[in-house]
Design a protein around this motif. Structure first.
Motif, PDB file in Angstrom:
ATOM      1  N   ARG A 130      -2.091  -8.957 -11.789  1.00  0.00           N
ATOM      2  CA  ARG A 130      -1.247  -8.860 -10.593  1.00  0.00           C
ATOM      3  C   ARG A 130      -0.634 -10.117 -10.236  1.00  0.00           C
ATOM      4  O   ARG A 130      -1.220 -11.261 -10.236  1.00  0.00           O
ATOM      5  N   SER A 181      -5.094  -1.427  -4.988  1.00  0.00           N
ATOM      6  CA  SER A 181      -5.369  -0.194  -5.820  1.00  0.00           C
ATOM      7  C   SER A 181      -5.980  -0.753  -7.070  1.00  0.00           C
ATOM      8  O   SER A 181      -5.824  -1.771  -7.638  1.00  0.00           O
ATOM      9  N   SER A 200      -1.994   4.430  -9.705  1.00  0.00           N
ATOM     10  CA  SER A 200      -3.190   4.060  -8.721  1.00  0.00           C
ATOM     11  C   SER A 200      -4.128   5.421  -8.978  1.00  0.00           C
ATOM     12  O   SER A 200      -3.619   6.737  -8.736  1.00  0.00           O
ATOM     13  N   GLU A 202      -0.026   5.586  -0.149  1.00  0.00           N
ATOM     14  CA  GLU A 202      -0.362   4.148   0.037  1.00  0.00           C
ATOM     15  C   GLU A 202      -0.304   4.301   1.522  1.00  0.00           C
ATOM     16  O   GLU A 202       0.161   4.939   2.134  1.00  0.00           O
TER      17      GLU A 202
HETATM   18 MG    MG Z   1      -0.850  -1.151  -5.694  1.00  0.00          MG
END
Ligand code: MG
Ligand code: AMP
Length: 194
Positions: free
Chosen positions: A41, A126, A134, A163
């Motif tokens: 990420r 996630s 996810s 989400e």
């Molecule tokens: Mg995410």
């Protein structure tokens, strides 16, 4: 097992009502760094801190504004995330250096029990590699991240699969930053126009 691993700075996948999260001690920058590494990420993308209650948020010295409190009475625990000013206890890697921190109180019973036992909040995006789907079950997490993380807490399938909705309280009126499990209309019915 999950609590011990988290106390040791390891990563644990946790069930939430939205999707499975990849959790680390949110006050330990080295532990949080592992989340970014495993997910691949980008570090400019900040993380949400998960707490058991508003009281625990305030015990960290964070100011939880009145409108956030009104919403929390209705929607927390649940899929609503509050962006509020950070303080120096929150590592820069959690906030991506923005000076603001996103906080949420998840409703999944196993994760609530875990949060109540821990003396720190959990940073948890996630539990997937960035860019892929996810996960909404422990099996789904195992397939994507098994072998790369210390433990998976199996709490059954996630209920919402969406989400969390994110609202920023940095300005007045508050701003909707991301659509999710709670609608703008639901929020506006409590605190007025966004
Ligand atoms: Mg995410
Ligand atoms: P997720 O990837 O679902 O865990 O959500 C993380 C998202 O929350 C980020 O991509 C941002 O959109 C939002 N977010 C987290 N922290 C902040 C922050 N400090 N300020 C603004 N948005 C934030």
């Amino acid at each position: 097992m999950a609590a011990e691993k988290l106390e040791q700075g390891e990563l644990v996948a946790i069930p939430t009502e939205t999707v499975y999260g990849l959790a680390a001690n949110g006050l330990n920058a080295n532990a949080v760094l592992k989340i970014y590494e495993v997910k691949n990420r980008p570090q400019f993308n900040p993380l949400i801190l998960h707490f058991p209650s508003v009281e625990q948020i305030e015990q960290l010295g964070l100011r939880f504004p009145p409108k956030a409190r009104e919403l929390a009475q209705v929607f927390s625990p649940g899929p609503l995330t509050y962006v509020i000013p950070a303080n120096d206890k929150i590592p820069g890697i959690v906030t991506a250096g923005t000076g603001a921190v996103a906080v949420r109180i998840p409703s999944h019973p196993l994760t609530r029990q875990l949060l109540e036992r821990l003396p720190f909040p959990l940073a948890a995006p996630s539990a997937n590699i960035s860019g892929s789907v996810s996960p909404t079950s422990a099996q789904h997490v195992q397939a994507q991240l098994g072998g790369k993380i210390a433990y998976i807490l199996d709490g059954g399938p996630s209920e919402v699969g969406l989400e969390s909705t994110i609202v920023s309280f940095l300005d007045e009126p508050p701003q909707l930053l991301r659509y999710g499990g709670i609608t703008a209309e639901q929020i506006e019915s409590i605190i007025g126009p966004l």
